[in-house]
Design a protein around this motif. Structure first.
Motif, mmCIF file in Angstrom:
data_model
loop_
_atom_site.group_PDB
_atom_site.id
_atom_site.type_symbol
_atom_site.label_atom_id
_atom_site.label_comp_id
_atom_site.label_asym_id
_atom_site.label_seq_id
_atom_site.Cartn_x
_atom_site.Cartn_y
_atom_site.Cartn_z
ATOM 1 N N LEU A 153 4.850 3.711 1.651
ATOM 2 C CA LEU A 153 5.706 4.732 1.039
ATOM 3 C C LEU A 153 5.746 5.948 1.956
ATOM 4 O O LEU A 153 6.804 6.539 2.186
ATOM 5 C CB LEU A 153 5.142 5.109 -0.335
ATOM 6 N N SER A 154 4.583 6.303 2.504
ATOM 7 C CA SER A 154 4.545 7.464 3.378
ATOM 8 C C SER A 154 5.400 7.233 4.627
ATOM 9 O O SER A 154 6.088 8.131 5.092
ATOM 10 C CB SER A 154 3.079 7.806 3.696
ATOM 11 N N TYR A 179 2.369 0.380 10.806
ATOM 12 C CA TYR A 179 1.610 0.640 9.587
ATOM 13 C C TYR A 179 1.085 -0.638 8.939
ATOM 14 O O TYR A 179 -0.106 -0.796 8.750
ATOM 15 C CB TYR A 179 2.475 1.431 8.596
ATOM 16 N N ALA A 180 2.018 -1.553 8.599
ATOM 17 C CA ALA A 180 1.588 -2.744 7.850
ATOM 18 C C ALA A 180 0.729 -3.669 8.704
ATOM 19 O O ALA A 180 -0.388 -4.017 8.339
ATOM 20 C CB ALA A 180 2.811 -3.479 7.320
ATOM 21 N N ARG A 193 8.040 5.409 4.686
ATOM 22 C CA ARG A 193 9.442 5.523 4.243
ATOM 23 C C ARG A 193 9.849 6.982 4.086
ATOM 24 O O ARG A 193 10.936 7.388 4.451
ATOM 25 C CB ARG A 193 9.611 4.808 2.905
ATOM 26 N N VAL A 194 8.916 7.759 3.499
ATOM 27 C CA VAL A 194 9.210 9.174 3.273
ATOM 28 C C VAL A 194 9.454 9.891 4.592
ATOM 29 O O VAL A 194 10.313 10.754 4.696
ATOM 30 C CB VAL A 194 8.041 9.841 2.503
ATOM 31 N N LYS A 195 8.717 9.492 5.620
ATOM 32 C CA LYS A 195 8.894 10.131 6.921
ATOM 33 C C LYS A 195 10.143 9.638 7.627
ATOM 34 O O LYS A 195 10.489 10.115 8.690
ATOM 35 C CB LYS A 195 7.662 9.860 7.797
ATOM 36 N N GLY A 196 10.787 8.628 7.030
ATOM 37 C CA GLY A 196 12.028 8.127 7.608
ATOM 38 C C GLY A 196 11.822 7.193 8.777
ATOM 39 O O GLY A 196 12.722 6.997 9.579
ATOM 40 N N LEU A 197 10.634 6.620 8.914
ATOM 41 C CA LEU A 197 10.396 5.694 10.025
ATOM 42 C C LEU A 197 11.298 4.477 9.877
ATOM 43 O O LEU A 197 11.477 3.968 8.778
ATOM 44 C CB LEU A 197 8.945 5.219 10.035
ATOM 45 N N PRO A 198 11.878 4.012 10.976
ATOM 46 C CA PRO A 198 12.688 2.791 10.908
ATOM 47 C C PRO A 198 11.809 1.621 10.450
ATOM 48 O O PRO A 198 10.614 1.613 10.739
ATOM 49 C CB PRO A 198 13.137 2.575 12.356
ATOM 50 N N PRO A 199 12.418 0.643 9.743
ATOM 51 C CA PRO A 199 11.614 -0.436 9.152
ATOM 52 C C PRO A 199 10.718 -1.135 10.156
ATOM 53 O O PRO A 199 9.561 -1.435 9.859
ATOM 54 C CB PRO A 199 12.668 -1.407 8.616
ATOM 55 N N GLN A 210 0.824 -1.210 0.000
ATOM 56 C CA GLN A 210 0.000 0.000 0.000
ATOM 57 C C GLN A 210 0.859 1.261 0.000
ATOM 58 O O GLN A 210 1.997 1.247 0.448
ATOM 59 C CB GLN A 210 -0.893 0.020 1.245
ATOM 60 N N ASP A 211 0.238 2.358 -0.440
ATOM 61 C CA ASP A 211 0.949 3.631 -0.489
ATOM 62 C C ASP A 211 1.355 4.148 0.890
ATOM 63 O O ASP A 211 2.311 4.893 1.008
ATOM 64 C CB ASP A 211 0.066 4.677 -1.178
ATOM 65 N N PHE A 212 0.621 3.728 1.928
ATOM 66 C CA PHE A 212 1.007 4.260 3.240
ATOM 67 C C PHE A 212 2.362 3.747 3.695
ATOM 68 O O PHE A 212 3.007 4.360 4.542
ATOM 69 C CB PHE A 212 -0.077 4.044 4.303
#
Lengths: 320, 323
Positions: A214-215, A230-231, A217-223, A210-212
């Protein structure tokens, strides 16, 4: 939220009522005279007639139904012909067995499927994913009676880790009880695992796509934060619903596994009731199983509501 | 390379795992506080270029470049934690899709603040206040209600404003917006574009805006890059490019933009043919099969005109310029 809950409760009651009615009518239609069954083939026709009268079998069917359902509502589920005991008492005797096996097997299935399903989705096409997919296939394909005998032979008979058959009540110690239900629980868990891993893995894969994500990742959240917050958050809903359905099914007793492991559970009680034409007992069991299914799915819905705000606010589901 | 360049891409090539080239030899520069528009048809590599800059490509795509620096930092040599910190603190991204970019099950206030809290040593309360302030700045009147909402309770325009506020949380010096107005109705489109314009002029944030909408780029962007089949075919100051386009593709693109004063009964013009999806890994002119102006000079490796403020990838233009 409250309105939704009330609506949900009312529909649950309606389901129970309809099921009780259908069960009653269907059982009424099967051939065989209950009074004759109780007294045996040698009984004189007079005696049979007298018992029919005493059991209320000469009343019209709707009076019989009202008698029965009225009794159930007052807490009197009728008397079993075979056991000569109150149906509710019989159910209560069998409950702990079926409950503990059902809960333990769901616990095993949920934990294993969560771990395997999530890791398989994160490392798609890795050896771990292939293992998960194999379990997925095998879990669904292996017949439980065969698996039960195999487990019995290896873990109980050969290794001697568990008792071969029978149920040890909780009153004789937690460990002993756990050992007596471990093998049947595992056998049942493997059956449920197949579906559950599939659901966990595929909802996780959908969520990761999902696109979230990506969001995140963009915010730089650790995996790890991205995966957990999120997932997983969006992937848990389908598995919760499915495992609720599975638990409801297991709470109704499992005829085959209970029979093989000689567990005195609801499933075997039902088998006896069917074999002996014990209509009152059978009615009681069906009503009980239905209540379990309705109750568990109600609780499942409440959990899903707690997780998914879209349902809570009464909107259409937002997640794709 | 300019010293104050916010973005400096030289020779960016993106390949898929299968070996297909999606983007080839893209070079772009963007100065501080400038606004760059990237135009082109669907499939021309605009989004892939933008995502390479932020290292947000899907795992099966690989970017390589002679130089790829953003805010003076070499993106390609960054370690994973460095890259995360860079994304979380220094650049912002605004997506095309407003539906799934925000997590449907998490409140807006948490999504606005979680990344910020990762990299700024501050209290949750300060982060929430900051988010609230930004929501007001991006034109949301009832910011308190939006903060407590789930994305599903907001309209598309509101969600895009939330996305923009989210990109602004870490005070970025560069925002990359990937077709930020595509899914919005035209009134909201206008508002969102105005918002980007004010972010650019008032907060002095450099912006890369990818768009199909040439009028939008012409009005708001200082510079424009026109992409075709994974290559930049023309760049320059947007006024210059739009008033005197040099590359035949740019001319064709401009000629298909519908005008208000055109005859309503007339058929809309189009560029015949399709953007080639494969065979992009070549030195020859990729637009040649569709080009109305192609001549003998166009066969073989394509030549590029490199002026001070203008770049044109066209052998014919080079020939005419006597280069």
């Amino acid at each position: 939220m409250l309105k939704l809950l009330v609506r949900r409760l009312l529909s649950a009651l309606a389901v129970l009522f309809v099921v009780s009615f259908i069960t009653f009518v269907v059982l009424l239609c099967i051939p065989g005279d209950a009074a004759q069954l109780v007294l045996g083939v040698d009984a004189t026709p007079e005696k049979v007639a007298a018992l029919r009268e005493a059991m209320g079998l000469n009343e019209p069917w709707y009076i019989q139904y009202l008698d029965w359902i009225g009794g159930v509502l007052r807490g009197d589920w009728g008397t079993s012909y075979v056991y000569g005991e109150n149906v509710w008492t019989l159910l209560c005797q069998r409950l702990p067995v079926t409950f503990s096996v059902a809960l333990l097997s769901m616990l095993i299935a949920v934990v294993l499927s969560a771990v395997l399903g999530i890791l398989a989705a994160l490392k798609k096409d890795s050896p771990l994913d292939i293992l998960a997919r194999t379990v997925m296939q095998l879990g669904g394909a292996l017949p439980s009676f065969w698996l039960a005998m195999l487990f019995m032979l290896f873990f109980a008979s050969y290794l001697g880790w568990f008792p071969i058959t029978g149920y040890t009540p909780m009153s004789e110690g937690f460990g002993a009880c756990l050992r007596s239900i471990a093998l049947p629980s595992f056998v049942l868990a493997i059956g449920e695992l197949g579906i559950l891993i599939r659901i966990v893995r595929s909802s996780m894969l959908t969520a990761l796509d999902q696109d979230f994500m990506l969001s995140a990742r963009v915010k730089g959240l650790p995996p790890r934060a991205a995966i957990v917050r999120y997932a997983l958050r969006s992937a848990v809903i389908a598995p919760i619903t499915i495992s609720g359905m599975q638990l409801a099914k297991l709470l109704g007793g499992t005829v085959i596994v209970e029979t093989i492991f000689a567990l005195p559970g609801i499933g075997r009680l039902m088998l006896t009731a069917v074999e002996q034409r014990d209509i009152t007992l059978l009615q009681g069991i069906v009503l009980f199983i239905t209540s379990m299914v309705v109750l568990v799915s109600l609780v499942t819905d409440l959990i899903v509501m707690a997780v998914n705000p879209a349902i809570r606010t009464g909107e259409e589901a937002v997640s794709r | 390379m300019k010293q104050d360049a916010v973005l400096n891409i030289e020779g960016l090539t993106v390949r898929a795992a299968s070996g297909d080239v999606l983007v080839r030899d893209v070079s772009l520069t963007l100065g501080a506080q400038e606004c760059l528009g990237i135009a082109g048809e669907s499939g021309s590599g605009k989004t892939v270029t933008a995502k390479s800059v932020l290292q947000l490509l899907p795992p099966d795509l690989r970017a390589s470049a002679r130089s790829l620096s953003v805010l003076g930092k070499d993106i390609l040599s960054m370690t994973e934690p460095e890259r995360r910190r860079f994304l979380g603190c220094e650049v912002g991204f605004v997506p095309q899709n407003t539906v799934a970019y925000l997590h449907p099950l998490i409140k807006v206030k948490r999504q606005l603040t979680d990344g910020y809290l990762c990299y700024h040593d501050t209290t949750k309360r300060e982060a929430l206040e900051r988010a609230h302030g930004l929501l007001e700045q991006v034109g949301i009147r009832d910011a308190s209600r939006v903060m407590e909402s789930y994305p599903g309770e907001l309209s598309g325009g509101m969600r895009q404003r939330v996305n923009i506020a989210m990109a602004l949380m870490s005070d970025p010096k560069l925002i990359i917006a990937d077709e930020p107005t595509t899914a919005l109705d035209c009134v909201v489109q206008q508002q969102v574009v105005e918002l980007f314009h004010s972010i650019n002029t008032q907060r002095h944030v450099a912006i890369v805006m990818i768009s199909h909408d040439l009028n939008l780029i012409r009005r708001y962007c200082h510079k424009v890059a026109v992409m075709y089949a994974g290559q930049v075919v023309e760049t320059g100051d947007s006024q210059a490019v739009f008033t005197s386009p040099k590359h035949p593709y740019t001319k064709a693109l401009l000629s298909v933009v519908p005008r208000v004063d055109q005859d309503p009964a007339a058929r809309l013009s189009e560029i015949p043919g399709y953007v080639p999806e494969t065979g992009r890994d070549t030195d020859e002119c990729l637009f040649r099969p569709r080009c109305a102006e192609c001549t003998q000079a166009c066969s073989g490796a394509v030549r590029c005109l490199r002026g001070a403020d203008r770049f044109v990838r066209c052998s014919k233009v080079c020939e005419e310029a006597g280069a």
